[in-house]
Design an enzyme around this catalytic site. Sequence first.
Site, PDB file in Angstrom:
ATOM      1  CB  SER A  10     -14.351 -30.840  18.869  1.00 30.43           C
ATOM      2  OG  SER A  10     -14.360 -31.703  17.733  1.00 30.43           O
ATOM      3  CG  HIS A  35     -16.794 -33.125  21.816  1.00 30.14           C
ATOM      4  ND1 HIS A  35     -17.996 -33.372  22.471  1.00 30.14           N
ATOM      5  CD2 HIS A  35     -17.102 -33.046  20.492  1.00 30.14           C
ATOM      6  CE1 HIS A  35     -18.979 -33.429  21.579  1.00 30.14           C
ATOM      7  NE2 HIS A  35     -18.465 -33.243  20.371  1.00 30.14           N
ATOM      8  CG  ASP A  37     -17.159 -34.263  17.077  1.00 29.27           C
ATOM      9  OD1 ASP A  37     -18.247 -34.296  17.662  1.00 29.27           O
ATOM     10  OD2 ASP A  37     -16.398 -33.274  17.091  1.00 29.27           O
ATOM     11  CG  MET A  39     -18.898 -37.347  12.293  1.00 28.73           C
ATOM     12  SD  MET A  39     -18.621 -35.869  11.308  1.00 28.73           S
ATOM     13  CE  MET A  39     -18.404 -34.644  12.613  1.00 28.73           C
ATOM     14  CG  HIS A  68     -21.336 -35.615  19.291  1.00 30.52           C
ATOM     15  ND1 HIS A  68     -21.188 -34.375  18.711  1.00 30.52           N
ATOM     16  CD2 HIS A  68     -22.622 -35.998  19.021  1.00 30.52           C
ATOM     17  CE1 HIS A  68     -22.316 -34.028  18.114  1.00 30.52           C
ATOM     18  NE2 HIS A  68     -23.202 -34.989  18.285  1.00 30.52           N
ATOM     19  CG  MET A  70     -22.792 -36.618  15.197  1.00 31.45           C
ATOM     20  SD  MET A  70     -21.656 -35.295  14.757  1.00 31.45           S
ATOM     21  CE  MET A  70     -20.221 -35.805  15.703  1.00 31.45           C
ATOM     22  CG  MET A 139     -25.989 -31.069  17.387  1.00 36.74           C
ATOM     23  SD  MET A 139     -24.233 -31.293  17.715  1.00 36.74           S
ATOM     24  CE  MET A 139     -23.478 -30.532  16.282  1.00 36.74           C
ATOM     25  CG  ASP A 177     -20.607 -30.085  19.312  1.00 37.55           C
ATOM     26  OD1 ASP A 177     -19.709 -29.388  18.812  1.00 37.55           O
ATOM     27  OD2 ASP A 177     -20.701 -31.319  19.143  1.00 37.55           O
TER      28      ASP A 177
HETATM   29  C1  DX5 Z   1     -19.862 -31.093  14.422  1.00 35.48           C
HETATM   30  C2  DX5 Z   1     -19.185 -31.665  15.645  1.00 35.48           C
HETATM   31  C3  DX5 Z   1     -18.534 -30.629  16.476  1.00 35.48           C
HETATM   32  C4  DX5 Z   1     -17.426 -29.891  15.777  1.00 35.48           C
HETATM   33  C5  DX5 Z   1     -17.160 -28.601  16.489  1.00 35.48           C
HETATM   34  O1  DX5 Z   1     -20.599 -32.078  13.799  1.00 35.48           O
HETATM   35  O2  DX5 Z   1     -20.108 -32.326  16.455  1.00 35.48           O
HETATM   36  O3  DX5 Z   1     -18.071 -31.184  17.694  1.00 35.48           O
HETATM   37  O4  DX5 Z   1     -16.250 -30.605  15.703  1.00 35.48           O
HETATM   38  O5  DX5 Z   1     -16.209 -27.880  15.766  1.00 35.48           O
HETATM   39  P1  DX5 Z   1     -16.239 -26.295  15.765  1.00 35.48           P
HETATM   40  O6  DX5 Z   1     -16.045 -25.864  17.182  1.00 35.48           O
HETATM   41  O7  DX5 Z   1     -15.098 -25.945  14.893  1.00 35.48           O
HETATM   42  O8  DX5 Z   1     -17.559 -25.881  15.204  1.00 35.48           O
HETATM   43 ZN    ZN Z   2     -19.446 -32.914  18.545  1.00 38.37          ZN
END
Ligand code: DX5
Ligand code: ZN
Length: 226
Positions: A10, A35, A37, A39, A68, A70, A139, A177
């Site tokens: 990620s 990956h 993320d 948000m 991903h 969110m 998750m 994840d």
């Molecule tokens: C959290 C994200 C994850 C996160 C994982 O909301 O979806 O992908 O970045 O990071 P670690 O591996 O540090 O928990």
């Molecule tokens: Zn993620």
Amino acid sequence: MQQAVRIAPSILSADFARLGEEVRAVDEAGADWIHIDVMDGHFVPNITIGPDIVRALRPHSDLPFDVHLMISPADAYLAAFAEAGSDILTVHAEAGAHLHRTVQHIKALGKKAGVALNPGTPAQAVQPLLGELDLVLVMTVNPGFGGQSFIAGQIDKIKELRARIDASGRAIDLEVDGGINNRHAAQAIAAGADVLVAGSATFSGGDYGDNIAALRGAPRAAASGG
Ligand code: DX5
Ligand code: ZN
């Protein structure tokens, strides 16, 4: 059937000032997917990456971009993320009232479709969609931030989804994840996961190649014989 384990660093834990370089580094270090993320400060309490950054990163790696989302609502942004170079678009089951329509939309854009489940959402939430999904993401933290602690109670959900996916007879990736370190990676794989997202465990110190190999459960030195 559980497939070979793939590691998806990620980039939330990467150095944002050197994002292209970081993507190249994990690609060369043996990552399988990147990956990303996304948000929105609404579905989750943090704001990160938009489609323009995905587009800017695209020339830095040929690995699949595992995006991903969110964000809520997601539908209005799917085309932008698809055109920016995403390969897999994963939306949250909790993020909209019309999950099936959203999955159809992703497929119509020619992308692989994933559905993510928050820790409080049961495995059965994806059951009606297993005929169409390419990926289910469990998750193991509440989404929003990297570096949180793995929620061990989600292991049963991974096992349940492994059984549901196997019963479907379809090749659906089961991705985990959040809070993955070497120990939790092994637990998640034993429970049936075949894709592991790892932010902190990939990017926090040490050699990215060693970190990725250790998550796979096959330390690089042993695998290479040197
Ligand atoms: C959290 C994200 C994850 C996160 C994982 O909301 O979806 O992908 O970045 O990071 P670690 O591996 O540090 O928990
Ligand atoms: Zn993620």
